[in-house]
Motif scaffolding. Sequence first.
Motif, mmCIF file in Angstrom:
data_model
loop_
_atom_site.group_PDB
_atom_site.id
_atom_site.type_symbol
_atom_site.label_atom_id
_atom_site.label_comp_id
_atom_site.label_asym_id
_atom_site.label_seq_id
_atom_site.Cartn_x
_atom_site.Cartn_y
_atom_site.Cartn_z
ATOM 1 N N GLU A 1 0.835 -1.207 0.000
ATOM 2 C CA GLU A 1 0.000 0.000 0.000
ATOM 3 C C GLU A 1 0.867 1.253 0.000
ATOM 4 O O GLU A 1 0.528 2.249 -0.651
ATOM 5 C CB GLU A 1 -0.929 -0.002 1.221
ATOM 6 N N HIS A 2 1.976 1.197 0.713
ATOM 7 C CA HIS A 2 2.911 2.330 0.716
ATOM 8 C C HIS A 2 3.402 2.627 -0.700
ATOM 9 O O HIS A 2 3.447 3.783 -1.125
ATOM 10 C CB HIS A 2 4.091 2.011 1.632
ATOM 11 N N SER A 3 3.739 1.584 -1.456
ATOM 12 C CA SER A 3 4.269 1.783 -2.809
ATOM 13 C C SER A 3 3.231 2.404 -3.730
ATOM 14 O O SER A 3 3.557 3.267 -4.561
ATOM 15 C CB SER A 3 4.755 0.442 -3.377
ATOM 16 N N LEU A 4 1.967 1.980 -3.594
ATOM 17 C CA LEU A 4 0.908 2.574 -4.415
ATOM 18 C C LEU A 4 0.681 4.035 -4.039
ATOM 19 O O LEU A 4 0.411 4.883 -4.900
ATOM 20 C CB LEU A 4 -0.382 1.777 -4.259
ATOM 21 N N THR A 5 0.815 4.342 -2.747
ATOM 22 C CA THR A 5 0.667 5.730 -2.312
ATOM 23 C C THR A 5 1.825 6.582 -2.820
ATOM 24 O O THR A 5 1.629 7.727 -3.250
ATOM 25 C CB THR A 5 0.590 5.808 -0.781
ATOM 26 N N VAL A 6 3.032 6.041 -2.791
ATOM 27 C CA VAL A 6 4.194 6.763 -3.330
ATOM 28 C C VAL A 6 3.985 7.046 -4.818
ATOM 29 O O VAL A 6 4.292 8.143 -5.301
ATOM 30 C CB VAL A 6 5.487 5.963 -3.096
ATOM 31 N N LEU A 7 3.447 6.079 -5.534
ATOM 32 C CA LEU A 7 3.156 6.287 -6.959
ATOM 33 C C LEU A 7 2.182 7.447 -7.130
ATOM 34 O O LEU A 7 2.403 8.331 -7.980
ATOM 35 C CB LEU A 7 2.564 5.009 -7.559
ATOM 36 N N GLU A 8 1.104 7.463 -6.354
ATOM 37 C CA GLU A 8 0.123 8.545 -6.472
ATOM 38 C C GLU A 8 0.763 9.895 -6.160
ATOM 39 O O GLU A 8 0.501 10.898 -6.849
ATOM 40 C CB GLU A 8 -1.050 8.281 -5.526
ATOM 41 N N LEU B 1 6.896 8.103 -17.603
ATOM 42 C CA LEU B 1 6.945 6.668 -17.316
ATOM 43 C C LEU B 1 8.058 6.314 -16.334
ATOM 44 O O LEU B 1 7.843 5.513 -15.415
ATOM 45 C CB LEU B 1 7.129 5.887 -18.620
ATOM 46 N N VAL B 2 9.246 6.875 -16.504
ATOM 47 C CA VAL B 2 10.361 6.555 -15.612
ATOM 48 C C VAL B 2 10.019 6.948 -14.177
ATOM 49 O O VAL B 2 10.264 6.190 -13.228
ATOM 50 C CB VAL B 2 11.649 7.262 -16.083
ATOM 51 N N ASN B 3 9.458 8.120 -14.002
ATOM 52 C CA ASN B 3 9.051 8.574 -12.673
ATOM 53 C C ASN B 3 8.079 7.581 -12.033
ATOM 54 O O ASN B 3 8.208 7.218 -10.852
ATOM 55 C CB ASN B 3 8.399 9.956 -12.785
ATOM 56 N N ARG B 4 7.116 7.101 -12.803
ATOM 57 C CA ARG B 4 6.078 6.227 -12.256
ATOM 58 C C ARG B 4 6.609 4.823 -11.969
ATOM 59 O O ARG B 4 6.248 4.221 -10.949
ATOM 60 C CB ARG B 4 4.881 6.204 -13.201
ATOM 61 N N LEU B 5 7.452 4.303 -12.845
ATOM 62 C CA LEU B 5 8.045 2.998 -12.591
ATOM 63 C C LEU B 5 8.923 3.033 -11.343
ATOM 64 O O LEU B 5 8.887 2.116 -10.507
ATOM 65 C CB LEU B 5 8.875 2.547 -13.793
ATOM 66 N N ALA B 6 9.722 4.086 -11.200
ATOM 67 C CA ALA B 6 10.601 4.193 -10.036
ATOM 68 C C ALA B 6 9.792 4.294 -8.746
ATOM 69 O O ALA B 6 10.132 3.665 -7.736
ATOM 70 C CB ALA B 6 11.518 5.406 -10.192
ATOM 71 N N ALA B 7 8.722 5.064 -8.763
ATOM 72 C CA ALA B 7 7.886 5.212 -7.568
ATOM 73 C C ALA B 7 7.233 3.889 -7.194
ATOM 74 O O ALA B 7 7.204 3.487 -6.024
ATOM 75 C CB ALA B 7 6.833 6.282 -7.804
ATOM 76 N N LEU B 8 6.712 3.181 -8.189
ATOM 77 C CA LEU B 8 6.020 1.919 -7.920
ATOM 78 C C LEU B 8 6.981 0.847 -7.408
ATOM 79 O O LEU B 8 6.630 0.054 -6.531
ATOM 80 C CB LEU B 8 5.331 1.429 -9.188
ATOM 81 N N LEU B 9 8.203 0.820 -7.937
ATOM 82 C CA LEU B 9 9.122 -0.292 -7.690
ATOM 83 C C LEU B 9 10.254 0.051 -6.729
ATOM 84 O O LEU B 9 11.151 -0.774 -6.517
ATOM 85 C CB LEU B 9 9.714 -0.764 -9.021
ATOM 86 N N HIS B 10 10.237 1.214 -6.115
ATOM 87 C CA HIS B 10 11.403 1.638 -5.333
ATOM 88 C C HIS B 10 11.704 0.727 -4.149
ATOM 89 O O HIS B 10 12.839 0.626 -3.702
ATOM 90 C CB HIS B 10 11.216 3.084 -4.851
ATOM 91 N N ASP B 11 10.699 0.022 -3.631
ATOM 92 C CA ASP B 11 10.904 -0.825 -2.450
ATOM 93 C C ASP B 11 10.884 -2.320 -2.760
ATOM 94 O O ASP B 11 10.714 -3.142 -1.846
ATOM 95 C CB ASP B 11 9.837 -0.523 -1.392
#
Length: 483
Positions: A270-277, A292-302
């Motif tokens: 849930e944290h990762s989805l919130t970071v994406l938002e 796209l790069v910004n969104r992939l990094a936010a979703l996958l950072h953890d």
Amino acid sequence: MSTPTLNQAQANAVAELLRIAPVAGRLGRLFAEAGHELYLVGGSVRDALLDRLGHDLDFTTSARPDDVEALLRRFSPAVWTIGKEFGTIGCKVEDQGTSWVVEVTTFRSDAYAADSRKPVVQFGDTLAGDLVRRDFTVNAMAVALPENRFVDPYGGLADLAAGQIRTPGTPEASFSDDPLRMMRAARFAAQLGFTPAPEVVAAMTAMADRIAIISAERVRDELTKLLLTDRPRPGLDLLVRTGLADRVLPELPALRLERDEHHRHKDVYEHSLTVLEQAIELEGRLPSRPDLVNRLAALLHDVGKPATRKFEEGGKVSFHHHDVVGAKLVRKRLTALRFSSDEVKAVSELVFLHLRFHGYGEGSWTDSAVRRYVRDAGDQLERLHILTRADCTTRNQAKAARLRAAYDDLEDRIAVLSEQEELASLRPDLDGRQIMALLDVPPGPLVGQAYRHLLELRIEEGPLGPERAEEALRAWWAEQAPG
């Protein structure tokens, strides 16, 4: 997105059809005079009903590709045939100052064989046969041209008004014909804000394994479209709930770590989805959005956390080096999905760097540490700013305010140093040619070593100037072993 009532949708459609009438009407008459049927179809009809039709118009026809090409060449001087083997001919039309991109496709009745990665292209003979092969009812509506007769055999208009995702036939048959439609259902859940019908969710769950026959490139393209919607979270959540994410992006559902009453940590998924938002909200800082790069990094950072989780004394949980592990996992997954090398490099670097800011709040960073932060981020600095800010999801308002203030201060220091020292193009005070001339050496590894030494000095001490840089270079050279 709010869904329209039936009356609103019908009114929207009438208005949009009137707007495109000069182009659609002329094209319809051209095909009718040649003895062929022509229909505005699919996403064009759906978007007309939603009052969001753009300048790209999709048509389907009884005419075969050679006939379509001949007719479009009478209709427009700009015709392309790149999709002809799949039955699609395109053209560009200028009408009263407006540019229209038109694509006309012969009735289709494609299907996947049980073990095929590509559909067998088959042309059909009827509109009904074409529409039943469409992915969802909201995309299985048509308008007959030139008479503007609405065709809706599967209740797409009612589903549009209800905000529901259904398939024209059974979802099992639809997803068997093209398993990528299961991912497309997730994309429409995000893009349109619609809810998939229970039978659609059930079929996606039961048939998730069938996505394996779809090529990595097509999976990547559909995942990209989902991520670039305004609100990708509902679609990603649907992929996870149905098990599709386990097959195409297993690192995402793996973030749903087990929790117990003794070992506490935030819900990483849930944290990762919130970071994406939150990263999406900050995209205004970038030259263009969606990014796209910004969104992939936010979703996958953890994504490195599951492999590095360790239970500590006192009920704490640690994830040491999850940045390093996560960067490797991201590089491997995005490469497998055939993302470009530039995208893979950028996203994995952001994941690797996303913890660098930790500790800045204690005020322990020297100017050299700030320079190193900028140097390591390189051309991803602005995205790293966004990721670091978005990564704060704490509900503790005082803590969140402290983190924001600390990062504001870091960005201010970067701005000041950048103005003084041109941090964006951080390089030594002497270039390779000057190094070779001063040391009287040819190109080779020693020049690279000298360059890196001067760069480290530049980071630690700031600009040296040519004279001090030359002194430092000669001192370094004197310390090297003979030869």
